[in-house]
Design an enzyme around this catalytic site. Structure first.
Site, PDB file in Angstrom:
ATOM      1  N   GLY A  10      15.478  33.053   1.847  1.00  9.77           N
ATOM      2  CA  GLY A  10      14.520  33.853   2.608  1.00  9.77           C
ATOM      3  C   GLY A  10      13.166  33.972   1.945  1.00  9.77           C
ATOM      4  N   ALA A  11      12.655  32.859   1.444  1.00 14.02           N
ATOM      5  CA  ALA A  11      11.435  32.910   0.638  1.00 14.02           C
ATOM      6  C   ALA A  11      10.155  32.624   1.410  1.00 14.02           C
ATOM      7  CB  ALA A  11      11.549  31.919  -0.524  1.00 14.02           C
ATOM      8  N   GLY A  14       7.295  37.667   3.486  1.00 13.90           N
ATOM      9  CA  GLY A  14       7.649  38.975   2.956  1.00 13.90           C
ATOM     10  C   GLY A  14       7.893  39.017   1.464  1.00 13.90           C
ATOM     11  N   ILE A  15       8.877  39.835   1.078  1.00 13.84           N
ATOM     12  CA  ILE A  15       9.129  40.013  -0.356  1.00 13.84           C
ATOM     13  C   ILE A  15       9.696  38.742  -0.984  1.00 13.84           C
ATOM     14  CG2 ILE A  15       9.428  42.502  -0.134  1.00 13.84           C
ATOM     15  CD1 ILE A  15      12.430  42.106  -0.441  1.00 13.84           C
ATOM     16  N   GLY A  16      10.362  37.907  -0.196  1.00 11.00           N
ATOM     17  CA  GLY A  16      10.867  36.654  -0.732  1.00 11.00           C
ATOM     18  C   GLY A  16       9.740  35.757  -1.202  1.00 11.00           C
ATOM     19  N   SER A 138      19.531  47.749   0.719  1.00  7.34           N
ATOM     20  CA  SER A 138      18.602  48.676   1.368  1.00  7.34           C
ATOM     21  C   SER A 138      19.185  50.082   1.339  1.00  7.34           C
ATOM     22  CB  SER A 138      18.379  48.257   2.822  1.00  7.34           C
ATOM     23  OG  SER A 138      17.719  49.258   3.547  1.00  7.34           O
ATOM     24  N   TYR A 164      23.344  46.768  10.597  1.00  2.00           N
ATOM     25  CA  TYR A 164      22.500  46.424   9.449  1.00  2.00           C
ATOM     26  C   TYR A 164      22.861  47.274   8.233  1.00  2.00           C
ATOM     27  CZ  TYR A 164      18.340  45.755   6.577  1.00  2.00           C
ATOM     28  OH  TYR A 164      17.496  45.475   5.536  1.00  2.00           O
TER      29      TYR A 164
END
Length: 281
Positions: A10-11, A14-16, A138, A164
């Site tokens: 997931g790069a 966002g944070i990835g 999370s 989630y």
């Protein structure tokens, strides 16, 4: 670690993306496991341009497709001697119940089961690299009430946030199990809450859930700030003694009481292993 090989899911946003960029600046060889290889290649060039680190690689991996996960792991095993850091960063929330190609509920598949299979498939490389496995969880895990008789949300009304939150609880269960089972093999594991980050993460939500995210946006932090705990766990010198713990803002914090349920944690491991065994061969 004088030379660090890092794999991150997931790069591409966002944070990835921020995590991959920061670790490349620190000299890591970074393997970007991505579903969209065109975006992955663009990110690769962006990282190389910004960091002058040419050791950036793109590997196709769709976490909702177990064969794709297995194939990605095969590519890494064929090309690498060891993995030092694995960051299970990819995740997603879905407005309605969807099933993956393999028949798994999508929230469960993308946030947990795909990463479970990835770790199990890469175990020889992780062991050789005395790796840190970092699972992006999370605070949403605190709303979870897992039902191990209905992991796929097929027997009860589907709720995007409950599904989630349950998957994020499973990230914490998974982290603790990894630390206990594979700690003697030199592997450490950490879970973290990145903060409420202003990204396109929940773009697919509709109705009331979409309104909630819109109302929360002024209070969200940047992706760069949200990536800080992942970067810290991937690169700090002395964190391995805290293997199995849950982090927030660079520090260990206590997760929910449910997250400490050993019976539930062991049940998740057993069920996950049963589901991925056909894809481990």
């Amino acid at each position: 670690m004088p030379f660090t090989t890092t794999v991150i899911t997931g790069a591409t946003s966002g944070i990835g993306k921020e995590t991959a960029m920061a670790l490349a600046k620190k000299g890591h060889a970074v393997y970007l496991l991505v579903r969209d290889t065109e975006r992955g290649e663009r990110l690769k060039q962006e990282i190389i341009t910004a960091t002058k680190n040419k050791n950036i690689y793109v590997v196709y991996c769709d976490l909702a497709n177990m064969k794709s996960v297995r194939n990605a792991a095969g590519i890494l095993k064929n090309g690498l001697l060891a993995v030092n850091v694995l960051i299970n960063n990819a995740g997603g929330i879905f407005a309605e119940r969807l099933e993956s190609k393999d028949g798994f509920e999508m929230t469960f598949a993308v946030n947990h089961l795909g990463h479970f299979l990835l770790v199990e498939s890469l175990l020889p490389l992780l062991q050789k690299g005395q790796a840190r496995v970092i699972n992006v969880s999370s605070e949403a895990h605190r709303m979870a009430k897992p039902n191990f008789n209905d992991l796929q949300w097929a027997k009860r009304p589907y709720s995007a946030w409950k599904a989630y939150g349950t998957a994020k609880l499973f990230n914490i269960y998974f982290t603790r199990s990894l630390a206990l089972k594979y700690g003697p093999k030199g592997i450490s594991a950490f879970a973290l809450h990145p903060g409420m980050v202003n990204t396109g993460f929940a773009a697919g939500l509709t109705g009331f859930n979409k309104t909630l995210m819109w109302l929360a946006r002024p209070f969200m932090i940047s992706a760069e700030r949200g990536a800080q705990t992942s970067i810290y766990l991937a690169s700090a010198a002395r964190v391995d003694a805290k293997s199995g713990r849950y982090f927030k803002k660079l520090k260990t914090v206590s997760p929910s009481a449910t997250a400490a349920d050993e019976v539930g944690r062991n049940r998740l491991w057993e069920l996950s292993m049963e589901l991925v065994i056909p894809f481990l061969n």
